[in-house]
Every structure is written in C-alpha cells, then in structure tokens.
Design a protein around this motif. Sequence first.
Motif, short mmCIF file in Angstrom:
data_model
loop_
_atom_site.label_atom_id
_atom_site.label_comp_id
_atom_site.label_asym_id
_atom_site.label_seq_id
_atom_site.Cartn_x
_atom_site.Cartn_y
_atom_site.Cartn_z
N GLN A 171 -6.17 -31.50 -66.61
CA GLN A 171 -7.00 -30.91 -67.65
C GLN A 171 -6.14 -30.42 -68.81
O GLN A 171 -6.56 -30.47 -69.97
N GLU A 172 -4.92 -29.94 -68.49
CA GLU A 172 -4.02 -29.47 -69.53
C GLU A 172 -3.67 -30.60 -70.51
O GLU A 172 -3.66 -30.40 -71.73
N GLU A 173 -3.41 -31.79 -69.95
CA GLU A 173 -3.11 -32.94 -70.81
C GLU A 173 -4.33 -33.33 -71.64
O GLU A 173 -4.20 -33.69 -72.81
N MET A 174 -5.50 -33.27 -71.02
CA MET A 174 -6.73 -33.59 -71.76
C MET A 174 -6.93 -32.59 -72.90
O MET A 174 -7.24 -32.98 -74.03
N ASP A 175 -6.74 -31.30 -72.61
CA ASP A 175 -6.93 -30.27 -73.64
C ASP A 175 -5.95 -30.47 -74.79
O ASP A 175 -6.32 -30.31 -75.97
N ALA A 176 -4.71 -30.82 -74.46
CA ALA A 176 -3.71 -31.05 -75.50
C ALA A 176 -4.09 -32.24 -76.36
O ALA A 176 -3.93 -32.23 -77.58
N HIS A 177 -4.63 -33.29 -75.72
CA HIS A 177 -5.04 -34.48 -76.47
C HIS A 177 -6.22 -34.15 -77.39
O HIS A 177 -6.23 -34.56 -78.56
N LEU A 178 -7.18 -33.39 -76.89
CA LEU A 178 -8.33 -33.03 -77.72
C LEU A 178 -7.91 -32.15 -78.88
O LEU A 178 -8.46 -32.26 -79.99
N ALA A 179 -6.89 -31.31 -78.66
CA ALA A 179 -6.37 -30.48 -79.76
C ALA A 179 -5.70 -31.36 -80.81
O ALA A 179 -5.84 -31.11 -82.02
N ARG A 180 -4.98 -32.40 -80.36
CA ARG A 180 -4.38 -33.34 -81.32
C ARG A 180 -5.45 -34.05 -82.13
O ARG A 180 -5.29 -34.28 -83.33
N LEU A 181 -6.54 -34.41 -81.47
CA LEU A 181 -7.63 -35.07 -82.18
C LEU A 181 -8.22 -34.17 -83.26
O LEU A 181 -8.53 -34.63 -84.36
N GLU A 182 -8.37 -32.89 -82.94
CA GLU A 182 -8.91 -31.96 -83.93
C GLU A 182 -7.95 -31.81 -85.11
O GLU A 182 -8.38 -31.75 -86.26
N GLU A 183 -6.64 -31.76 -84.80
CA GLU A 183 -5.66 -31.64 -85.89
C GLU A 183 -5.66 -32.91 -86.73
O GLU A 183 -5.57 -32.86 -87.97
N ALA A 184 -5.77 -34.08 -86.07
CA ALA A 184 -5.83 -35.34 -86.81
C ALA A 184 -7.07 -35.39 -87.69
O ALA A 184 -7.03 -35.90 -88.82
N LYS A 185 -8.17 -34.86 -87.18
CA LYS A 185 -9.41 -34.82 -87.97
C LYS A 185 -9.22 -33.96 -89.21
O LYS A 185 -9.68 -34.30 -90.30
N ARG A 186 -8.52 -32.83 -89.03
CA ARG A 186 -8.26 -31.93 -90.16
C ARG A 186 -7.38 -32.60 -91.21
O ARG A 186 -7.50 -32.31 -92.41
N ARG A 187 -6.52 -33.50 -90.76
CA ARG A 187 -5.58 -34.17 -91.67
C ARG A 187 -6.03 -35.56 -92.10
O ARG A 187 -5.28 -36.25 -92.80
N ASP A 188 -7.18 -36.00 -91.68
CA ASP A 188 -7.65 -37.36 -91.96
C ASP A 188 -7.51 -37.68 -93.45
O ASP A 188 -8.10 -37.01 -94.31
N HIS A 189 -6.74 -38.73 -93.75
CA HIS A 189 -6.47 -39.03 -95.16
C HIS A 189 -7.72 -39.47 -95.90
O HIS A 189 -7.81 -39.32 -97.12
N LYS A 190 -8.71 -40.00 -95.18
CA LYS A 190 -9.94 -40.41 -95.85
C LYS A 190 -10.71 -39.18 -96.34
O LYS A 190 -11.27 -39.18 -97.44
N VAL A 191 -10.73 -38.13 -95.52
CA VAL A 191 -11.42 -36.89 -95.90
C VAL A 191 -10.65 -36.16 -96.99
O VAL A 191 -11.21 -35.76 -98.02
N LEU A 192 -9.33 -36.00 -96.78
CA LEU A 192 -8.51 -35.30 -97.77
C LEU A 192 -8.43 -36.09 -99.07
O LEU A 192 -8.37 -35.50 -100.16
N GLY A 193 -8.41 -37.40 -98.97
CA GLY A 193 -8.35 -38.23 -100.17
C GLY A 193 -9.54 -37.99 -101.08
O GLY A 193 -9.41 -37.95 -102.31
N LYS A 194 -10.70 -37.80 -100.48
CA LYS A 194 -11.91 -37.50 -101.26
C LYS A 194 -11.87 -36.07 -101.77
O LYS A 194 -12.15 -35.81 -102.95
#
Length: 584
Positions: A171-194
């Motif tokens: 579960q720890e690895e899953m939680d870390a992966h989901l946290a990475r996904l959230e950070e990637a979402k925050r940094r998504d170049h398509k969203v920030l580009g707009k």
Amino acid sequence: MADNSQPAEQYDEIWKQRHTAAHVLAQAVVEMFPTAKLAIGPPIEDGFYYDFDLPRTLTPEDLVEVASRMKRIKRDNFPLVRSEKPREEAIAWEEERGQPFKAELIHDLPEGETISFYTQGPFTDLCRGPHVESTGKIGVFKLASVAGAYWRGDEKRDQLQRIYGYLFDTQEEMDAHLARLEEAKRRDHKVLGKQLGLFANNGTIGPGLPLWLPKGATIRRVLERHIVDVELASGYSHVYTPQMAKVDLYKISGHWEHYQDGMFPVMKIENEEFVLRPMNCPHHIMIYQNDPHSYRDLPVRLAELGTMYRYEKSGQLSGLSRVRAMTLNDAHIFCREDQVVEEVKGCILMVEAAYRKLGITDYTYRLSLHDPNDKEKYVDNPELWERAEGELRDVFKDLGLPYYEAAGEAAFYGPKIDIQLRNMLGKEETVSTVQVDRHLPKQFGLDYTGEDGHKHQPVMIHRGIISTMERMVAFLIEHYAGVFPTWLAPVQAVVLPIVDRHKEYGQSVVDKLKAKGFRVELDARNEKVGKKVAESEVQKIPYMLVVGDRDAAAGTVSVRLHGGTDLGAIPLDDFIARLVEETA
C-alpha cells in the motif's frame, strides 16, 4: 494475452503479478458482461490494462463494481492452471465461445508455436504467461480509468474500451505512486500551458499543430538563441533547408522504405511527387554534396533548427510533447573515420553542458543497438553495425559515463546514444540523441579527397542536443511546474504601481529594464496592488516590483519574489545588477 517479447528470466515477480491482475480484470468484466469480447491484456509499467468490446460504454460506477469483483476473485485465490491446444482446435474453440479477437491472434501466430491457455476458476484466457501461482498472490491494485483503443492499434478496426489499473507490492508503494500522479497533474504542461498563455491548439488548424502564443514563443526563442550561440562557438555552420522534397530523396535515403507509415501523404505537383519531410538529414547531405571536400575540410558540422512533419495518430497526440509538426535542434557532422569518437564525445559534452544550463539532472544514457535477427527493420551489414556500436562503447569508456544497452532501439541505419530523461511519473523519455551512420553516406555516394589523393567515404553523425523545441518546452514546463528560472521566464519582472500617480515612475522603471534587455511589463490597471500581486503569482513571474511614493522619490523598487519572499526596497541600479548576474 500479453506480448511477451522478453526472455522468461526477465519476468520478475511484480511483472507476473501485473500480468495476472489483467486476467483477474478480464474475469470480473466477463462476469458483469457475459457477451464481452476479449482483446489483449498486458502488464505495463506501474500496472496493467485490458481491452474489451462491450455492449455499452462503461461508467465510473461500473469501475467500482469491477474492482469489487476483482477483490473477490483475489480472495477466492484461484490457482492459475496452464493448458495447451492444437492450433485449429484453439481457433475453433475461441470462435465457438464468441471470441473473434482471440481467434485472430491464434491465426496470426507463427506455425509451430505452442498455443497455451491459463485457467483460474471458471475463467480461461489465451496467454503465453507466465503468471503468479494463484489470484490471491497479486498485490495492491487500483483501477484507474477507461480509455478508447483500436484493435491492434489500427484506427480502421474495431474501437474497444481499455481499462487501466495500477498494481504494487504494498500500500505504501501505491500511495507513493498516487502522490506522484497528483504532482504530475499539478505540473501537466497542457494545463499550465493554457494557464500561462504559452501555447494553444485550434481545431480549425488541426490536431498536433500547436500555436505558440507570445509567451511560449519567448521561451522557445530564448532556447533557440542560446543553442545556436553554443553551436556557432563549437564550430557549427547554420543552414536553412526546405520543409518538403521530392519522394526520390527519401527513396535514396531509405526513409521511404523504413519510415513511410510515419510520413504525410504524397503531394503531386506538375507530375512530380513531393512529401513533407519527416527528418532533416537528407537535406543536409545535399548541402555537403554541393561542394567538393578534402580531408582538410573535415569535420563539416551543419546545424539547423529544422521543422519536420510526422503523421502521428490522433489518439497519440498530446499538447507539445507529441505533435505532428516539430522543430528539431538538429545537426549533422561529416567526418573522417579517425575523427568519429572525438566528434561523438564533443556531442555528449554539449548535451551535458546544455542540461546543466537547463537545470536537468535526472537522466541516463542508453546505447541503442540493432537486432541482428531483424533484417527488415535494420540495414543488413554486420560489419557496419559491429564497428559503429564499438565506437559508441569507446565514447562512454573515454568519458567515464555510465550507460545501459538496449537491443532493437537503433535507427535503421546505425546505432545511437539516447539520452533518457525522467518525467514527473518517473518514466523515461528519449529527448536527445547522437547517432553514428555509415549507411546514408554510402546511399548518397558521399566522398572527400583523402591525404593519399583518393576518394574516401565520410562518416555521418546525427545529433540533437535539446531535442525538438516542442518536446523540450513541454518537459521544462513540467520540470519547473511553470516557475521558470529568470533567464528563461517569458516575463522576468512586472512593475506594479500602487496608484495612478505612480504609473509614470513605473513606466520609467520598465524603460530602464527593457533598455538592459530584460523582459518586463507594467501592470497599470486600476486595481488594488494586492490583486495585482496575486495575479502575478498565478502567472509565476519571478519578480514583482511594487512602486509607490517612497520608491519614486528614492529611485528604488520594492521587490517581491514569486512565492512570497519580500526583499524590501532596493535601489533600481542594484536590482538591475542582480538581474544581470542571475541571467548571465
């Protein structure tokens, strides 16, 4: 059924868990939709997926139900039992149970290949394996999303529904992966580009053909000017070549044979066939051929910010990172045999310097080799491959750089060094490349006069230091989360007058900064300065210069950094000196 192209010993435990989870997913879906037609379900990095032809479109509620059934199948701990069937019997069996995709897969398997199945409880699926011992052995999983997919990636075939899932040991690895996904979402170049006004896509122009807006164009221009200056200082000559050519050019190079599917359709003009170029190298070869060369002239280094066109499928297009029109920081070096290793080393050192400038630290070197068994994809010249691959190994040895090898990743004409960057999800992406090529010089009959007075064939080195402008800017947007270093920021400072009477002084600050070459704006709107600061924060501008009565009287600016740090009032000349040092 997964594409198990790697040796069995490379199937580690987590790979087998993810593979088995795909079968558990298929079993759960078939329980819900007995008429479901099964396509393929391989393990992938971080998880698994499975493609289905279903009687209706899946809903978010369906995924909840599928996940619940998967958990029950895991608890049931069904053993996975392997069995085999003769080819024709296997095809007939799949057809009888209404699984045309599976029947087609079996039909297309090479003659003599074993047709194997895996059974778990009441569910059986065509598969080569391997798997874990039972369904209870799979780790922590989570269904992620549903996406469209074409059968066998062919947009002319059936459209399927693909269910993605993640799976990890703990579960720890899953939680870390989901946290990475959230950070990637925050940094998504398509969203920030707009949000930052960097680029846009327009349906009337067409998919994969982005528009660079003024701020995005500024970032691109700064990158282009920097890399051109570096190349000129390193002995490169910059050229311009057409973005289209006759098909004959690509037939000579071999791209027509090996890369035609990635090219746009042919245009017929006055009984001749033209095509948008998918790469720049044949054009640079024509420039080399334009003049005779002696051994004293070599190396000849030709560079271009060359725009190319590649027919990417619409489903694969993504913002700036996957486009149909791209401009590559491209160059081709024509050199003698005794110069190859040193020239490749020079290219690698340029990559290292560029990455330091860009603040990129997480990357690896991949030596991409050919597959000697694939005579269709690769030029059939064992001696050529052995020599070129050996030279690239020597480069790494001389520079003392770590690398790993990957068979089957070379260009069709020669091996290459791929610089692999990690994106926000930790996945590798090829950005920069250096390739050694003796095939194209032979195809085009390139030569130079040697010291012995005879004609010799030069070696061609292909290299891209910072990749395409599109892919690099997409990477940098996500790398910096839109907070670019001051030298690269589209707006380096914004001047914020507190009230109307401070606008004149604010404009004088802007004029002085612009005279020094800085990118600065005046926000003269009749708004409260707090609102202006907040909006400048959203735009991720490095410096906010608030000016009021005291600043106008003393010749200062009250400096606030992006992120909230307040440096207080600073003499304008001192602030300019700070910017000069920071952006030097």
